[in-house]
Design a protein around this motif. Structure first.
Motif, PDB file in Angstrom:
ATOM      1  N   ASN A   1       0.831  -1.213   0.000  1.00 37.13           N
ATOM      2  CA  ASN A   1       0.000   0.000   0.000  1.00 37.13           C
ATOM      3  C   ASN A   1       0.864   1.262   0.000  1.00 37.13           C
ATOM      4  O   ASN A   1       0.587   2.210  -0.737  1.00 37.13           O
ATOM      5  N   LEU A   2       1.897   1.262   0.813  1.00 38.70           N
ATOM      6  CA  LEU A   2       2.781   2.432   0.885  1.00 38.70           C
ATOM      7  C   LEU A   2       3.554   2.612  -0.420  1.00 38.70           C
ATOM      8  O   LEU A   2       3.754   3.747  -0.868  1.00 38.70           O
ATOM      9  N   THR A   3       3.955   1.507  -1.042  1.00 43.17           N
ATOM     10  CA  THR A   3       4.651   1.591  -2.328  1.00 43.17           C
ATOM     11  C   THR A   3       3.731   2.182  -3.383  1.00 43.17           C
ATOM     12  O   THR A   3       4.144   3.040  -4.170  1.00 43.17           O
ATOM     13  N   ARG A   4       2.474   1.751  -3.393  1.00 43.00           N
ATOM     14  CA  ARG A   4       1.490   2.279  -4.348  1.00 43.00           C
ATOM     15  C   ARG A   4       1.259   3.769  -4.095  1.00 43.00           C
ATOM     16  O   ARG A   4       1.238   4.576  -5.022  1.00 43.00           O
ATOM     17  N   GLN A   5       1.118   4.144  -2.831  1.00 45.01           N
ATOM     18  CA  GLN A   5       0.920   5.553  -2.492  1.00 45.01           C
ATOM     19  C   GLN A   5       2.126   6.393  -2.911  1.00 45.01           C
ATOM     20  O   GLN A   5       1.971   7.510  -3.409  1.00 45.01           O
ATOM     21  N   LEU A   6       3.325   5.851  -2.708  1.00 40.26           N
ATOM     22  CA  LEU A   6       4.540   6.557  -3.094  1.00 40.26           C
ATOM     23  C   LEU A   6       4.559   6.790  -4.600  1.00 40.26           C
ATOM     24  O   LEU A   6       4.876   7.895  -5.058  1.00 40.26           O
ATOM     25  N   GLU A   7       4.184   5.784  -5.368  1.00 41.70           N
ATOM     26  CA  GLU A   7       4.150   5.925  -6.823  1.00 41.70           C
ATOM     27  C   GLU A   7       3.105   6.960  -7.247  1.00 41.70           C
ATOM     28  O   GLU A   7       3.358   7.780  -8.133  1.00 41.70           O
ATOM     29  N   GLU A   8       1.941   6.945  -6.592  1.00 42.84           N
ATOM     30  CA  GLU A   8       0.904   7.934  -6.893  1.00 42.84           C
ATOM     31  C   GLU A   8       1.396   9.349  -6.583  1.00 42.84           C
ATOM     32  O   GLU A   8       1.137  10.286  -7.341  1.00 42.84           O
ATOM     33  N   GLU A   9       2.098   9.501  -5.475  1.00 44.32           N
ATOM     34  CA  GLU A   9       2.615  10.818  -5.096  1.00 44.32           C
ATOM     35  C   GLU A   9       3.709  11.282  -6.052  1.00 44.32           C
ATOM     36  O   GLU A   9       3.811  12.468  -6.365  1.00 44.32           O
ATOM     37  N   ARG A  10       4.532  10.359  -6.531  1.00 47.49           N
ATOM     38  CA  ARG A  10       5.551  10.720  -7.520  1.00 47.49           C
ATOM     39  C   ARG A  10       4.888  11.196  -8.805  1.00 47.49           C
ATOM     40  O   ARG A  10       5.326  12.186  -9.404  1.00 47.49           O
ATOM     41  N   LYS A  11       3.839  10.486  -9.204  1.00 46.95           N
ATOM     42  CA  LYS A  11       3.110  10.864 -10.401  1.00 46.95           C
ATOM     43  C   LYS A  11       2.482  12.250 -10.216  1.00 46.95           C
ATOM     44  O   LYS A  11       2.557  13.106 -11.100  1.00 46.95           O
ATOM     45  N   ARG A  12       1.884  12.455  -9.065  1.00 43.25           N
ATOM     46  CA  ARG A  12       1.267  13.754  -8.761  1.00 43.25           C
ATOM     47  C   ARG A  12       2.319  14.862  -8.758  1.00 43.25           C
ATOM     48  O   ARG A  12       2.090  15.963  -9.251  1.00 43.25           O
ATOM     49  N   SER A  13       3.479  14.560  -8.214  1.00 36.37           N
ATOM     50  CA  SER A  13       4.569  15.524  -8.180  1.00 36.37           C
ATOM     51  C   SER A  13       4.998  15.908  -9.599  1.00 36.37           C
ATOM     52  O   SER A  13       5.236  17.085  -9.887  1.00 36.37           O
ATOM     53  N   GLU A  14       5.069  14.925 -10.487  1.00 38.87           N
ATOM     54  CA  GLU A  14       5.422  15.205 -11.880  1.00 38.87           C
ATOM     55  C   GLU A  14       4.360  16.090 -12.530  1.00 38.87           C
ATOM     56  O   GLU A  14       4.694  17.036 -13.251  1.00 38.87           O
ATOM     57  N   GLU A  15       3.093  15.787 -12.267  1.00 40.60           N
ATOM     58  CA  GLU A  15       2.007  16.594 -12.836  1.00 40.60           C
ATOM     59  C   GLU A  15       2.069  18.030 -12.312  1.00 40.60           C
ATOM     60  O   GLU A  15       1.865  18.983 -13.078  1.00 40.60           O
ATOM     61  N   LEU A  16       2.348  18.179 -11.031  1.00 43.38           N
ATOM     62  CA  LEU A  16       2.452  19.520 -10.458  1.00 43.38           C
ATOM     63  C   LEU A  16       3.637  20.284 -11.047  1.00 43.38           C
ATOM     64  O   LEU A  16       3.545  21.491 -11.288  1.00 43.38           O
ATOM     65  N   GLU A  17       4.722  19.579 -11.278  1.00 47.18           N
ATOM     66  CA  GLU A  17       5.890  20.225 -11.880  1.00 47.18           C
ATOM     67  C   GLU A  17       5.565  20.677 -13.301  1.00 47.18           C
ATOM     68  O   GLU A  17       5.927  21.796 -13.697  1.00 47.18           O
ATOM     69  N   GLU A  18       4.863  19.838 -14.063  1.00 47.53           N
ATOM     70  CA  GLU A  18       4.443  20.226 -15.407  1.00 47.53           C
ATOM     71  C   GLU A  18       3.515  21.439 -15.346  1.00 47.53           C
ATOM     72  O   GLU A  18       3.634  22.362 -16.158  1.00 47.53           O
TER      73      GLU A  18
END
Length: 91
Positions: free
Chosen positions: A41-58
């Motif tokens: 669950n934490l690994t999945r959340q980490l991946e979601e947050e990384r994806k969100r971080s990339e979207e925010l950076e874009e």
């Protein structure tokens, strides 16, 4: 007779230890499974947050572009470029 009682006592102690070890082993396996699920669950959340971080950076980069500034100026402020003609429907 005393030797036999000692053997029965030792057998009882060994059997008791085996039962306790079996119970502890089962408990540890359950905890391990729970930790594995939590880790997934934490690994999945980490991946979601990384994806969100990339979207925010874009998004951060996009809001600094001329295209974005013009879009906001047109939509929110009603501004137009000097070479544009604004047509409004008659009501």
């Amino acid at each position: 007779m005393g030797n036999r009682m000692t053997m029965i006592g030792i057998t009882f102690v060994v059997m008791s230890l085996a039962v306790v070890m079996n119970i502890r082993g089962t408990t540890l396996k359950e905890k391990d499974l729970a930790y594995q699920i939590k880790e997934e669950n934490l690994t999945r959340q980490l991946e979601e947050e990384r994806k969100r971080s990339e979207e925010l950076e874009e998004q951060r980069i996009y809001v600094q572009t001329k295209e974005y500034i013009e879009k906001v100026a047109k939509e929110k402020l009603g501004l137009v470029n000097p070479d544009e003609i604004l047509l409004k429907p008659i009501q």
